[in-house]
Design a protein around this motif. Structure first.
Motif, short mmCIF file in Angstrom:
data_model
loop_
_atom_site.label_atom_id
_atom_site.label_comp_id
_atom_site.label_asym_id
_atom_site.label_seq_id
_atom_site.Cartn_x
_atom_site.Cartn_y
_atom_site.Cartn_z
N LEU B 4 0.86 -1.19 0.00
CA LEU B 4 0.00 0.00 0.00
C LEU B 4 0.90 1.23 0.00
O LEU B 4 1.72 1.40 0.91
CB LEU B 4 -0.90 -0.01 1.23
N TRP B 41 -7.30 -4.68 -3.39
CA TRP B 41 -6.21 -5.63 -3.11
C TRP B 41 -6.56 -6.96 -3.76
O TRP B 41 -7.73 -7.33 -3.88
CB TRP B 41 -6.06 -5.84 -1.61
N GLY B 46 -1.23 -7.94 -4.93
CA GLY B 46 -1.09 -7.09 -3.74
C GLY B 46 -1.98 -5.85 -3.82
O GLY B 46 -3.04 -5.88 -4.45
N TRP B 47 -1.54 -4.78 -3.18
CA TRP B 47 -2.35 -3.56 -3.12
C TRP B 47 -2.30 -2.82 -4.45
O TRP B 47 -1.24 -2.64 -5.04
CB TRP B 47 -1.85 -2.65 -2.00
N PHE B 111 -1.25 -3.88 5.93
CA PHE B 111 -0.69 -2.76 5.15
C PHE B 111 0.14 -1.87 6.07
O PHE B 111 0.07 -1.99 7.30
CB PHE B 111 -1.83 -1.96 4.50
#
Lengths: 375, 375
Positions: B4, B41, B46-47, B111
């Motif tokens: 993030l 996500w 991932g983010w 995160f």
């Protein structure tokens, strides 16, 4: 206040109807049919117009309570295609009864279950091509009820949405039955007295995922959920639990009682009925007649003692997805309790019950539990 | 796997910006600002890209796991406008820490909390006109994380959405403080050892609504949540609990310890720190110096005994919304325990803590807990 009424149904057929993919490509709960049912509810006007429309995303305000406080509950049942090609439901009245109990528990609206069954039958009629005819395949039905009010206040939701989606699913066991290993870890507790473990709430599921992953990392597929200092057995994974013991006077089939911590499973109830009818001579299973059928508390100490004495005969989970799911190993206090399974992967009791229930569900024999959607 | 990152933020301003309504028209959690933050996500990548866009509905597949199994969690914090007009947050690092703990508990992604704080500051900057300058008003911030995978399987969600919405809110107490009456009903249990009561999960809230409604129907505003046969006190409504006792050697302020059943409240932690600093002479509250500050188990029997002996001095809830919420009555075993309140509606300890914390939160005094968004 309007009640939920199937007579108000509005149908708008999908203009881009898809075909059911080849059944061998199905993954549980990832493929959905062309249509869905929605019924909105509002605390002032009651139940709104039921609509069957093309399967579509739900659009909700980001402050909708379901995203924040988890007012959500569901049911799971299946539609089966019988040898004549007719589509059948299995005890849908039990699902409606439990769904209403769950709705009460979350202060969400209740409804006339017979009306929702009518609506589900209509939805099935429209998407009838999605009910597979291949042996062991069925169409999974997911009625869901969520609170939808756009508000961050923690209180009864003034708005709700009931919806039903359909997903064609394969047999839980392809050719080979794989018994599961359970971890009985008293440090992870699913439900407790005074809680909500006897309702089918979303809130009972998300917190169980991490413990399942932790057990999986140790080589156990599912959790055996225990409760209290005596390590009472409650459920297994997302299923009810059955244990078969050999006592001096014959077999005993034990399942924990509906004590507020146990989900009142439709399969659980059906298996108990089949066993009791068998003992009473009202139906016949390929099992000995002198079976004791017990809804009673059972603790891990009794399982350990029975295993040590060679008296632990079977353990299995029961649920809509698999009907029965045999267990061959229980990890407890650092060692494994072995549970016998036959060459077929089942125990004798589990297999007899599975075959009988499948025969009823797929309409190979007539039974009041099996309800044709044309009825 | 992307983390993030606030540096990836994309901003698309709303083209139909509304003004904040007159603050006296605000109802808690029903009015939202012009913009919101979203970050998707995915278990494989991932983010994703953080986006600030116009406040908009979320569109989710009806099979999204959040509607069925309740993988959802949230935080609540506020932005305050200080005397210089600057906007301040209160201990946002504590909310990030707890949000990550909640995410872990639900197998949702964690995160870097500092990155989310940066994004929240940016969102506040864009909607800064919505932070009220009227005394006691603030802008409530609601970070939320939900599992969004379209699948009916019960397992870790492979997709998630983090979003933040903002809601201008009024003071919890207008001019007159109304102490609340609690019902202590041991038959309704919020949390239990081995459960998830110490995380801020949606799953902990929906099941508490019916008990609250039942208590309200008997004239009690909130539940005093008990646990176990000894009736240990845990929380009150959706707040932490403080009890003030007069012992032979002075006042004792008691709050239940973080034993796995208690939400680690930011306000709870702050009040404990203020009291301990007061006792240690590091700050000054208008209270006696010889206060014993106890994080310890306390059961209903002790409350009853203290009330009978005239030693029950105060009881109050603590939380972000009200800071402190005084209690004047506890219904237990069929009768009412009276709890003293002063003419102002508070007890002495609650009022001193409220005033001190408000002074810090609104930046009337400098304190490391209060973080200007320009910092």
């Amino acid at each position: 206040m309007s009640t939920l009424s199937a007579s108000r149904l509005e149908i708008t057929k999908s203009t881009s109807a898809r075909k059911c993919p080849p059944v061998n490509e199905l993954v549980f709960g990832k493929t959905f049919t062309n249509h869905m049912l929605t019924v909105p509810w509002n605390i002032e006007s009651g139940w709104g117009t039921p609509k069957i429309e093309a399967y579509h995303p739900l659009s909700l305000d980001p402050s909708a309570v379901v995203f924040h406080y988890a007012p959500c509950l569901f049911e799971g049942l299946k539609a089966y295609r019988d040898p004549k090609g007719e589509i059948r439901l299995f005890r849908p009245d039990k699902n409606m009864e439990r769904m209403n109990a769950s709705a009460h528990r979350l202060a969400l609206p209740q409804f006339d279950g017979d009306e929702l069954i009518k609506l589900i039958k209509k939805l099935l009629e429209i998407d009838q091509e999605w009910v597979p005819s291949e042996p062991g395949y069925s169409l999974y039905i997911r009625p869901t009820l969520i609170g939808t009010q756009a508000s961050l206040g923690i209180s009864q939701s003034t708005e709700a949405l009931l919806f039903v989606i359909l997903s064609p699913v394969g047999p839980y066991y392809s050719s080979v039955v794989k018994p599961v290993a359970l971890e009985a870890n008293p440090d992870r507790v699913r439900a407790w007295p005074g809680g909500s473990g006897s309702s089918k709430l979303g809130a009972n599921y998300a917190p169980c995922i991490l413990p399942q992953m932790e057990s999986a990392s140790k080589g156990y597929q599912q959790n055996l959920w225990l409760y209290g200092e005596e390590h009472w057995l409650t459920e297994v994974g997302a299923m009810n639990l059955f244990i078969v013991l050999r006592n001096d006077d014959g077999l005993e089939v034990v399942t924990p009682p509906l004590n507020g911590m146990i989900l009142p499973g439709v399969t659980r109830d059906s298996l108990l009925s089949l066993l009791r009818d068998h003992v009473a001579g009202k139906n016949s299973l390929p099992l000995p007649k002198n079976i004791k059928v017990s809804e009673r508390e059972i603790k891990m100490g009794e399982i350990v003692d029975a295993a040590n004495a060679g008296r632990l005969v079977e353990a299995f989970g029961s649920g809509t997805a698999a009907v029965v799911s045999p267990v061959d190993r229980i990890g407890y206090k650092g060692s494994d309790i072995k549970v016998p399974v036959t060459e077929s992967g089942f125990g004798e009791v589990a297999e007899a019950l599975l075959n009988k229930l499948k025969s009823i569900q797929w309409g190979h024999e007539e039974h009041p539990w099996s309800v044709p959607i044309s009825s």
